[in-house]
Design a protein around this motif. Structure first.
Motif, PDB file in Angstrom:
ATOM      1  N   TYR A  36     -32.896  64.427  24.853  1.00 38.23           N
ATOM      2  CA  TYR A  36     -34.026  64.822  25.702  1.00 38.23           C
ATOM      3  C   TYR A  36     -33.647  64.738  27.170  1.00 38.23           C
ATOM      4  N   ASN A  37     -34.427  65.423  27.995  1.00 36.57           N
ATOM      5  CA  ASN A  37     -34.330  65.367  29.453  1.00 36.57           C
ATOM      6  C   ASN A  37     -35.684  64.945  29.992  1.00 36.57           C
ATOM      7  N   ILE A  38     -35.671  64.195  31.090  1.00 31.01           N
ATOM      8  CA  ILE A  38     -36.894  63.887  31.817  1.00 31.01           C
ATOM      9  C   ILE A  38     -36.692  64.419  33.226  1.00 31.01           C
ATOM     10  N   GLU A  39     -37.602  65.273  33.655  1.00 27.65           N
ATOM     11  CA  GLU A  39     -37.467  65.929  34.955  1.00 27.65           C
ATOM     12  C   GLU A  39     -38.686  65.630  35.821  1.00 27.65           C
ATOM     13  N   ARG A  40     -38.441  65.317  37.085  1.00 31.94           N
ATOM     14  CA  ARG A  40     -39.532  65.142  38.057  1.00 31.94           C
ATOM     15  C   ARG A  40     -39.751  66.495  38.732  1.00 31.94           C
ATOM     16  N   PHE A  46     -44.288  65.347  35.964  1.00 30.09           N
ATOM     17  CA  PHE A  46     -43.038  65.136  35.241  1.00 30.09           C
ATOM     18  C   PHE A  46     -43.036  66.010  33.998  1.00 30.09           C
ATOM     19  N   GLU A  47     -41.836  66.195  33.437  1.00 29.35           N
ATOM     20  CA  GLU A  47     -41.699  67.000  32.237  1.00 29.35           C
ATOM     21  C   GLU A  47     -40.636  66.371  31.350  1.00 29.35           C
ATOM     22  N   ILE A  48     -40.964  66.203  30.082  1.00 28.69           N
ATOM     23  CA  ILE A  48     -39.993  65.733  29.094  1.00 28.69           C
ATOM     24  C   ILE A  48     -39.664  66.928  28.213  1.00 28.69           C
ATOM     25  N   PHE A  97     -41.673  56.928  24.289  1.00 24.12           N
ATOM     26  CA  PHE A  97     -41.483  56.895  25.728  1.00 24.12           C
ATOM     27  C   PHE A  97     -42.562  55.994  26.313  1.00 24.12           C
ATOM     28  N   LEU A  99     -44.826  55.124  29.273  1.00 29.22           N
ATOM     29  CA  LEU A  99     -45.339  55.805  30.458  1.00 29.22           C
ATOM     30  C   LEU A  99     -45.813  54.786  31.481  1.00 29.22           C
ATOM     31  N   ASP A 118     -45.785  68.031  29.267  1.00 28.94           N
ATOM     32  CA  ASP A 118     -46.165  67.966  30.675  1.00 28.94           C
ATOM     33  C   ASP A 118     -46.927  66.677  30.946  1.00 28.94           C
ATOM     34  N   LEU A 119     -46.492  65.943  31.974  1.00 19.39           N
ATOM     35  CA  LEU A 119     -47.113  64.671  32.356  1.00 19.39           C
ATOM     36  C   LEU A 119     -47.553  64.739  33.809  1.00 19.39           C
TER      37      LEU A 119
END
Length: 149
Positions: A36-40, A46-48, A97, A99, A118-119
């Motif tokens: 997985y990737n976690i992107e700001r 944020f997006e996982i 995950f 949060l 989507d977070l």
């Protein structure tokens, strides 16, 4: 090697969540499937993205409870298949995950073999920083005048 945090739980009060986070980090390091990737995206979004090649949306369950986002996959294998080579992993999994406070799940979608979650961080107004006016020496103060009886 896994470390047992239980002895530390007995001698601490209020740090249970800290040890749970450490335990989860240790478990995550041991199992890296699915990748997985976690992107700001910006300060509060944020997006996982989880690689789920071969899975369909009905084989994946995504749930959020308190500050934990849980992703589970159960592959429905059809009997009678004979593989000459099996390079695409399609095993069952459970990934969690943790949060941060006030982070909400806004949605999830499948996109080209990736599950994208989507977070968004939504800090309540009462917890946001606010500016407080400071009165100077020349500013009138509000005092209560008392009369002698």
């Amino acid at each position: 090697m896994r470390y047992d945090w239980t002895p530390l739980w007995r001698s601490t009060i209020g740090f249970d969540r800290l040890f749970d986070v450490l335990d989860e980090a240790q478990r995550t390091a041991e199992d890296s499937y699915p990748p997985y990737n976690i992107e700001r995206l910006d300060e509060n979004r944020f997006e996982i993205a989880v690689a789920l090649a071969g899975f369909t949306p009905d084989e994946v369950v995504l749930s959020a409870e308190q500050n934990v986002l849980t992703l589970e996959g159960r592959k429905n294998e059809k009997a009678g298949k004979t593989f000459l080579h099996r390079g695409i992993s399609a095993r069952n999994f459970k990934r969690q995950f943790t949060l941060a406070d006030h982070v909400e799940v806004k949605g999830a979608r499948f996109n080209n073999g990736l599950l994208v979650v989507d977070l968004q961080r939504e800090i309540p107004e009462a917890m946001k920083p606010r500016r407080i006016a400071i009165q100077g020496a020349g500013a009138p103060s509000s005092q209560i005048e008392a009369r002698a009886a």
